[in-house]
Design a protein around this motif. Structure first.
Motif, short mmCIF file in Angstrom:
data_model
loop_
_atom_site.label_atom_id
_atom_site.label_comp_id
_atom_site.label_asym_id
_atom_site.label_seq_id
_atom_site.Cartn_x
_atom_site.Cartn_y
_atom_site.Cartn_z
N LEU A 105 -4.23 2.28 -1.09
CA LEU A 105 -5.01 1.56 -0.08
C LEU A 105 -6.50 1.76 -0.31
O LEU A 105 -7.28 0.80 -0.23
N ALA A 106 -6.92 2.99 -0.59
CA ALA A 106 -8.33 3.26 -0.86
C ALA A 106 -8.81 2.50 -2.10
O ALA A 106 -9.92 1.95 -2.11
N ALA A 107 -7.97 2.46 -3.13
CA ALA A 107 -8.35 1.75 -4.35
C ALA A 107 -8.47 0.25 -4.12
O ALA A 107 -9.40 -0.40 -4.60
N ALA A 108 -7.53 -0.32 -3.35
CA ALA A 108 -7.56 -1.76 -3.09
C ALA A 108 -8.77 -2.16 -2.27
O ALA A 108 -9.30 -3.27 -2.41
N PHE A 109 -9.23 -1.25 -1.38
CA PHE A 109 -10.40 -1.52 -0.55
C PHE A 109 -11.71 -1.10 -1.22
O PHE A 109 -12.78 -1.31 -0.65
#
Length: 335
Positions: free
Chosen positions: A68-72
């Motif tokens: 999730l952090a990487a996608a955002f």
């Protein structure tokens, strides 16, 4: 949103859905299944709220948070909570810095930021740390800043804490106090995958380590999505329903029925009503609708209320958990 024309609102909602679907697709490149977990984490992120993930080891709780952090395109920080972890290991600390080059030659105190200063913070196995260290998160989660040596330091924006707990290992753990539990919008239970999903997981991971998804949305783009959620209206009937649902969980209220009085020690507070309204807005927009309905409240009620209701000794003896209590409240509200 009310000042926009119908066409403009529809266009913004369509763009919102397209961007969020891109995030979903990126996450599913790494995560097999777990649609409910992903959607609930997205709801928390889009409302600026925190989440508590509960599940046995090996269910990719850490991986889904990192993905999730990487996608955002967020700064990700992981804190492994252990009994010897100190509050300063989380928030940071002051130490004597080098002498100033201003002619006086006097050293000064310098604040060294801890891992809490990031966009998405994974508090792994949070219940393994002592209450003193757990409480180091409380100010940051509630106020979006920390105070060290009398100085206040602002957190980054966005700022999201996702904590994890293992439900089957309780030896050497410290249960989170109710005040801290209440700061998590949702307690998300991560279940086992289906047989086909588990086979897919094995195929994907047998030969290589899963790669994190590429960022598909800038931080500024995320803040625009969050602003759209926060600006969405909540109909009065949805507000009434959310408040009534929470008040009916309190055994000392006139609206509480015999089941609640029999099994509940303390019900959900006003923050539960607030979270129900906010989460229903995000869920409606995720489904392509501008305005939430009672059905949206029902869909998010269990993860929002399960950790805000405290069962009494009779509930423990009769094996009535808080999920069963919330389901009872929902069935009563529907009748």
């Amino acid at each position: 949103m009310s000042v926009d024309t119908g066409a403009a609102v529809a266009s913004r909602i369509e763009e919102f859905g397209r961007k969020v679907q891109t995030i979903r697709d990126a996450l599913h490149e790494v995560i097999v299944g777990q649609e409910d977990t992903i959607d609930q984490l997205l709801i928390c992120a889009l409302t600026g709220s925190h989440a508590l993930l509960v599940g046995v080891p090996g269910l990719a709780k850490t991986l889904v948070v990192k993905a999730l952090a990487a996608a955002f395109d967020w700064d990700f920080s992981r804190i492994q909570f252990t009994p010897d972890l100190m509050p300063s290991d989380v928030t940071g600390y002051e130490l004597m810095g080098a002498a100033k080059s201003n002619g006086h030659g006097e050293p000064s105190m310098v604040f060294r930021r801890g891992p809490l200063f990031g966009n998405l913070i994974l508090a792994d196995e949070i219940n393994r740390a002592t209450p003193k260290t757990q409480s180091a998160l409380l100010e940051a989660m509630a106020e979006r800043h920390v105070t060290v040596a009398g100085m206040t330091h602002e957190m980054h924006d966005p700022f999201l804490v996702v904590a994890t707990q293992n439900p089957i290992e309780q030896e050497g753990t410290y249960p989170l106090p109710e005040a801290q539990l209440d700061r998590f919008m949702m307690q998300i239970h991560v279940g086992y995958p289906t047989s086909e999903q588990e086979k897919d997981i094995v195929r994907r991971t047998a030969g290589r380590t899963p790669e994190l998804p590429k960022s598909t949305l800038s931080r500024e783009g995320f803040l625009e999505l969050r602003e759209l959620v926060m600006a969405a209206p909540v109909p009065e009937n949805v507000v009434d329903y959310a408040v009534t649902l929470c008040r009916s969980s309190r055994p000392d209220q006139d609206s509480a029925d015999e089941f609640v009085k029999q099994y509940v020690a303390f019900g959900a507070g006003p923050r539960g009503s607030q979270c129900l309204a906010m989460a229903s807005k995000a869920r409606a927009l995720l489904a392509g609708r501008a305005v939430p309905t009672v059905a949206d409240v029902n869909a998010v009620a269990i993860p929002i209320l399960r950790h805000r209701i405290l069962g009494n000794h009779r509930a423990i003896g009769d094996q009535v958990d808080t999920d069963a209590i919330v389901k009872h409240l929902l069935s009563k509200a529907a009748s």
